[in-house]
Design an enzyme around this catalytic site. Structure first.
Site, mmCIF file in Angstrom:
data_model
loop_
_atom_site.group_PDB
_atom_site.id
_atom_site.type_symbol
_atom_site.label_atom_id
_atom_site.label_comp_id
_atom_site.label_asym_id
_atom_site.label_seq_id
_atom_site.Cartn_x
_atom_site.Cartn_y
_atom_site.Cartn_z
ATOM 1 N N ASP A 63 -67.838 -46.426 18.747
ATOM 2 C CA ASP A 63 -68.867 -47.871 19.094
ATOM 3 C C ASP A 63 -67.917 -48.726 19.687
ATOM 4 O O ASP A 63 -66.789 -48.886 19.773
ATOM 5 C CB ASP A 63 -69.289 -48.315 17.519
ATOM 6 N N ASP A 132 -71.323 -50.860 2.827
ATOM 7 C CA ASP A 132 -72.789 -50.426 2.810
ATOM 8 C C ASP A 132 -73.039 -49.151 3.004
ATOM 9 O O ASP A 132 -74.263 -48.685 3.246
ATOM 10 C CB ASP A 132 -73.623 -51.177 3.820
ATOM 11 N N HIS A 134 -72.457 -47.522 5.989
ATOM 12 C CA HIS A 134 -72.512 -47.085 7.157
ATOM 13 C C HIS A 134 -71.354 -46.201 7.875
ATOM 14 O O HIS A 134 -70.185 -46.050 7.335
ATOM 15 C CB HIS A 134 -72.586 -48.415 8.396
ATOM 16 N N GLU A 139 -76.272 -48.419 10.364
ATOM 17 C CA GLU A 139 -76.381 -49.263 9.301
ATOM 18 C C GLU A 139 -77.398 -48.602 8.406
ATOM 19 O O GLU A 139 -78.137 -47.652 8.697
ATOM 20 C CB GLU A 139 -76.887 -50.475 9.456
HETATM 21 P P1 PGA Z 1 -62.926 -50.693 8.006
HETATM 22 O O1 PGA Z 1 -64.236 -50.645 8.535
HETATM 23 O O2 PGA Z 1 -62.122 -49.556 8.236
HETATM 24 O O3 PGA Z 1 -62.466 -52.256 8.683
HETATM 25 O O4 PGA Z 1 -63.097 -51.233 6.516
HETATM 26 C C1 PGA Z 1 -64.852 -49.282 8.324
HETATM 27 C C2 PGA Z 1 -66.264 -49.033 8.901
HETATM 28 O O5 PGA Z 1 -66.865 -50.121 9.127
HETATM 29 O O6 PGA Z 1 -66.372 -47.961 9.212
#
Ligand code: PGA
Length: 256
Positions: A63, A132, A134, A139
């Site tokens: 992304d 959450d 995702h 999301e």
């Molecule tokens: P993070 O994010 O590694 O910064 O915790 C993980 C994600 O959002 O996939």
């Protein structure tokens, strides 16, 4: 789904670096799907230290934020070059990251999907997981069949990522992300999660129902998905002892 619980984040990342290193050695033209965020940082350091040959490796990132130029310090382009690509011998033209400044987002997303197909498909996809649930920026309620497209970031994701931007107000509202259907076509998937703040999302993904309310739960339907955790991220799993037992009793030929 294989659940691997390591005592520490460092041991977990070393294990994943070994898996990736082994795949790269076995298949020099491997197509790797890569992730950003805090979680893969240590993994990229481990991969750099392994001094692998990246000359024929192709990568696709999950992304990118919409509206950020590649040189923006918070862009995922910048993140990937600073934390991995500039330290290994990958060819610039083999790196793929969605273009957050594209004028025609649907066309750029379709092209990204085509580029993945043209490369022969992703062999191994590295994932993190949001608090959450995702994966990528898919999301909760994202279609489990979704393809690369623009997504609006959830309020929690913008709060979680505010630490990188200095304030929540500066976190973009949109991102281009590989879809869940896109991710599920990878031949292997390795999801990493560390820390108590990920424990609920991990438990929902691994032991809850398959539901768009927890996008990572779709990995239960993937034939070769590994979830690599530290103890704190595994702390809400009801069958943690079973996962440890399975891992400790693996036949030698299955070990990493
Ligand atoms: P993070 O994010 O590694 O910064 O915790 C993980 C994600 O959002 O996939």
């Amino acid at each position: 789904m294989e659940i691997i619980i390591s005592p520490t984040e460092r041991e977990a990342t070393q294990l994943v670096a070994r898996i990736i290193g082994k795949e790269m050695a076995a298949q020099p033209q491997l197509v790797l799907g890569l992730a950003t965020g805090n979680t893969p940082l240590l993994l990229y350091r481990e991969l750099i230290a392994l001094k692998l040959d990246w000359t024929k490796i192709t990568t696709f990132n999950l992304d990118e934020y919409v509206g950020l130029p590649t040189e923006d310090p918070q862009s995922y382009h910048k993140f990937m070059w600073e934390n991995l690509f500039q330290h290994v011998n990958i060819r610039h033209e083999n790196v793929h990251i969605p273009d957050g400044l594209t004028k025609d987002i649907p066309a750029a997303c379709a092209r990204y999907e085509q580029d993945i197909r043209d490369s022969g498909g992703i062999d191994l996809q590295v994932l993190g997981i949001g608090a959450d649930g995702h994966i990528g920026f898919n999301e909760p309620t994202s279609s489990l069949a979704s393809r690369t497209r623009i997504k609006t970031l959830a309020a929690q994701t913008r709060r979680d990522n505010a630490k990188f931007f200095g304030s929540e107000a500066r976190v973009p509202h949109h991102a281009i992300t590989m879809g869940i259907g896109t991710i599920m076509e990878a031949r292997q998937i390795v999801l990493l999660a560390f820390g108590a703040h990920k424990a609920k999302a991990v438990a929902d993904a691994v032991e809850g129902p398959v539901t768009a309310m927890c996008p990572a739960s779709v990995l239960q339907l993937h034939p070769v998905a590994r979830v690599v955790l530290d103890e704190t991220a595994a702390s809400r799993l009801t069958k943690a002892d079973y996962y440890r037992w399975v891992y400790d009793n693996k036949p030698d030929w299955q070990k990493y």
